[in-house]
Design a protein around this motif. Structure first.
Motif, PDB file in Angstrom:
ATOM      1  N   LYS A  64       0.824  -1.218   0.000  1.00  0.00           N
ATOM      2  CA  LYS A  64       0.000   0.000   0.000  1.00  0.00           C
ATOM      3  C   LYS A  64       0.853   1.261   0.000  1.00  0.00           C
ATOM      4  N   LEU A  65       2.030   1.213   0.625  1.00  0.00           N
ATOM      5  CA  LEU A  65       2.792   2.435   0.864  1.00  0.00           C
ATOM      6  C   LEU A  65       4.006   2.620  -0.041  1.00  0.00           C
ATOM      7  N   LEU A  66       4.414   1.570  -0.746  1.00  0.00           N
ATOM      8  CA  LEU A  66       5.578   1.704  -1.619  1.00  0.00           C
ATOM      9  C   LEU A  66       5.247   2.524  -2.862  1.00  0.00           C
ATOM     10  N   ALA A  67       6.169   3.370  -3.258  1.00  0.00           N
ATOM     11  CA  ALA A  67       6.016   4.094  -4.521  1.00  0.00           C
ATOM     12  C   ALA A  67       6.455   3.182  -5.672  1.00  0.00           C
ATOM     13  N   LYS A  68       7.577   2.508  -5.509  1.00  0.00           N
ATOM     14  CA  LYS A  68       8.077   1.542  -6.491  1.00  0.00           C
ATOM     15  C   LYS A  68       7.922   0.139  -5.905  1.00  0.00           C
ATOM     16  N   GLY A  69       7.629  -0.814  -6.763  1.00  0.00           N
ATOM     17  CA  GLY A  69       7.529  -2.195  -6.297  1.00  0.00           C
ATOM     18  C   GLY A  69       6.173  -2.559  -5.738  1.00  0.00           C
ATOM     19  N   LYS A  70       5.201  -1.675  -5.881  1.00  0.00           N
ATOM     20  CA  LYS A  70       3.858  -1.913  -5.343  1.00  0.00           C
ATOM     21  C   LYS A  70       3.226  -3.158  -5.979  1.00  0.00           C
ATOM     22  N   ARG A  71       3.206  -3.215  -7.317  1.00  0.00           N
ATOM     23  CA  ARG A  71       2.584  -4.357  -8.001  1.00  0.00           C
ATOM     24  C   ARG A  71       3.306  -5.659  -7.681  1.00  0.00           C
ATOM     25  N   TRP A  72       4.636  -5.595  -7.646  1.00  0.00           N
ATOM     26  CA  TRP A  72       5.435  -6.777  -7.322  1.00  0.00           C
ATOM     27  C   TRP A  72       5.084  -7.289  -5.926  1.00  0.00           C
ATOM     28  N   THR A  73       4.938  -6.377  -4.986  1.00  0.00           N
ATOM     29  CA  THR A  73       4.637  -6.768  -3.610  1.00  0.00           C
ATOM     30  C   THR A  73       3.228  -7.337  -3.509  1.00  0.00           C
ATOM     31  N   TYR A  74       2.265  -6.703  -4.179  1.00  0.00           N
ATOM     32  CA  TYR A  74       0.903  -7.256  -4.187  1.00  0.00           C
ATOM     33  C   TYR A  74       0.873  -8.653  -4.808  1.00  0.00           C
ATOM     34  N   PHE A  75       1.569  -8.834  -5.913  1.00  0.00           N
ATOM     35  CA  PHE A  75       1.624 -10.143  -6.568  1.00  0.00           C
ATOM     36  C   PHE A  75       2.135 -11.205  -5.598  1.00  0.00           C
ATOM     37  N   ASN A  76       3.239 -10.906  -4.932  1.00  0.00           N
ATOM     38  CA  ASN A  76       3.811 -11.871  -3.984  1.00  0.00           C
ATOM     39  C   ASN A  76       2.890 -12.106  -2.801  1.00  0.00           C
ATOM     40  N   LEU A  77       2.211 -11.080  -2.352  1.00  0.00           N
ATOM     41  CA  LEU A  77       1.257 -11.228  -1.256  1.00  0.00           C
ATOM     42  C   LEU A  77       0.155 -12.215  -1.643  1.00  0.00           C
ATOM     43  N   PHE A  78      -0.391 -12.071  -2.836  1.00  0.00           N
ATOM     44  CA  PHE A  78      -1.457 -12.979  -3.275  1.00  0.00           C
ATOM     45  C   PHE A  78      -0.942 -14.411  -3.440  1.00  0.00           C
ATOM     46  N   VAL A  79       0.271 -14.562  -3.937  1.00  0.00           N
ATOM     47  CA  VAL A  79       0.868 -15.891  -4.058  1.00  0.00           C
ATOM     48  C   VAL A  79       1.045 -16.512  -2.667  1.00  0.00           C
ATOM     49  N   LEU A  80       1.532 -15.721  -1.712  1.00  0.00           N
ATOM     50  CA  LEU A  80       1.720 -16.227  -0.349  1.00  0.00           C
ATOM     51  C   LEU A  80       0.394 -16.613   0.298  1.00  0.00           C
ATOM     52  N   ILE A  81      -0.636 -15.828   0.061  1.00  0.00           N
ATOM     53  CA  ILE A  81      -1.961 -16.165   0.604  1.00  0.00           C
ATOM     54  C   ILE A  81      -2.429 -17.501   0.028  1.00  0.00           C
ATOM     55  N   ALA A  82      -2.232 -17.698  -1.268  1.00  0.00           N
ATOM     56  CA  ALA A  82      -2.616 -18.973  -1.896  1.00  0.00           C
ATOM     57  C   ALA A  82      -1.848 -20.135  -1.269  1.00  0.00           C
ATOM     58  N   PHE A  83      -0.536 -19.958  -1.074  1.00  0.00           N
ATOM     59  CA  PHE A  83       0.262 -21.023  -0.452  1.00  0.00           C
ATOM     60  C   PHE A  83      -0.183 -21.276   0.980  1.00  0.00           C
ATOM     61  N   LEU A  84      -0.499 -20.219   1.722  1.00  0.00           N
ATOM     62  CA  LEU A  84      -0.938 -20.401   3.104  1.00  0.00           C
ATOM     63  C   LEU A  84      -2.260 -21.157   3.154  1.00  0.00           C
ATOM     64  N   ILE A  85      -3.149 -20.855   2.241  1.00  0.00           N
ATOM     65  CA  ILE A  85      -4.417 -21.605   2.175  1.00  0.00           C
ATOM     66  C   ILE A  85      -4.143 -23.077   1.900  1.00  0.00           C
ATOM     67  N   LEU A  86      -3.235 -23.360   0.971  1.00  0.00           N
ATOM     68  CA  LEU A  86      -2.877 -24.754   0.692  1.00  0.00           C
ATOM     69  C   LEU A  86      -2.232 -25.421   1.908  1.00  0.00           C
ATOM     70  N   ILE A  87      -1.426 -24.682   2.630  1.00  0.00           N
ATOM     71  CA  ILE A  87      -0.794 -25.233   3.843  1.00  0.00           C
ATOM     72  C   ILE A  87      -1.868 -25.565   4.883  1.00  0.00           C
ATOM     73  N   ILE A  88      -2.864 -24.706   5.026  1.00  0.00           N
ATOM     74  CA  ILE A  88      -3.959 -24.975   5.966  1.00  0.00           C
ATOM     75  C   ILE A  88      -4.744 -26.211   5.516  1.00  0.00           C
ATOM     76  N   LEU A  89      -4.907 -26.364   4.211  1.00  0.00           N
ATOM     77  CA  LEU A  89      -5.636 -27.522   3.681  1.00  0.00           C
ATOM     78  C   LEU A  89      -4.913 -28.848   3.933  1.00  0.00           C
ATOM     79  N   LEU A  90      -3.634 -28.771   4.340  1.00  0.00           N
ATOM     80  CA  LEU A  90      -2.889 -29.994   4.686  1.00  0.00           C
ATOM     81  C   LEU A  90      -3.581 -30.788   5.792  1.00  0.00           C
ATOM     82  N   PHE A  91      -4.346 -30.102   6.622  1.00  0.00           N
ATOM     83  CA  PHE A  91      -5.052 -30.785   7.702  1.00  0.00           C
ATOM     84  C   PHE A  91      -6.196 -31.641   7.170  1.00  0.00           C
ATOM     85  N   PHE A  92      -6.616 -31.393   5.911  1.00  0.00           N
ATOM     86  CA  PHE A  92      -7.758 -32.096   5.342  1.00  0.00           C
ATOM     87  C   PHE A  92      -7.428 -32.943   4.115  1.00  0.00           C
TER      88      PHE A  92
END
Length: 183
Positions: free
Chosen positions: A126-154
């Protein structure tokens, strides 16, 4: 980059897809060396793997502190930096406390860091002037991986691979963001 050396020197078979990185830092050999590890573990260079966890945490901390200098000095940016530093601190704790010594303390700070790093990246994005899109992209990828990690229980998913990908995305994010900010 160094982890494959520890994998190759493991006396017990090691499955990169399913076994956690922490298995390479376990100080004892056998099955059930810690409560959630029913597989055989024997890593003769566990000391050096644990040192690697500590070094990774320290280098990530230095990198995050370096990146934080590109942000305005305010409480929100400091909070974001602390959130990401919590992830780095989890690496350090995992190196000092192997899974077979105390699984709770080995894991809890790392797990908290996997959550707080998401908030840190979100604030940075939200606050970066440069690298904003790159950071958002990685954030969404990490959220997807975290969801998959949580799904390990099932579902039987490749836990070791997911853990490595989660950590890899964070290191790649920081490396590329440093380049973007220095242009």
């Amino acid at each position: 980059m160094i982890e494959p050396i520890f994998i190759m020197t493991s006396i017990a078979p090691y499955n990169i897809m399913h076994q956690a990185m922490s298995d390479l830092g376990v100080t004892s050999c056998g099955k059930y060396t810690y409560s959630i590890a029913p597989h055989e573990i024997c890593s003769p260079y566990h000391f050096w793997m644990n040192v690697l966890f500590i070094v990774n945490g320290i280098t990530l901390s230095v990198g995050v502190l370096y990146l934080s200098q590109y942000l305005k000095k305010n409480w929100l940016n400091k909070l974001a930096t602390v959130c990401i530093l919590t992830f780095a601190f989890g690496n350090i704790v995992s190196g000092f406390i192997p899974a077979d010594i105390n699984l709770f303390w080995h894991s809890i700070v790392a797990q908290i860091g996997m959550i707080t790093v998401l908030f840190g990246l979100w604030i940075y994005a939200k606050l970066l002037a440069k690298g904003k899109r790159w950071t958002y992209f990685n954030l969404f990828v990490l959220i997807a991986f975290l969801i998959l990690i949580i799904l390990l229980f099932f579902f039987p998913l490749p836990a070791g691979l997911l853990q490595r990908l989660f950590y890899g995305v964070i290191f790649l994010w920081g490396t590329v963001l440093t380049i973007l900010l220095n242009d």
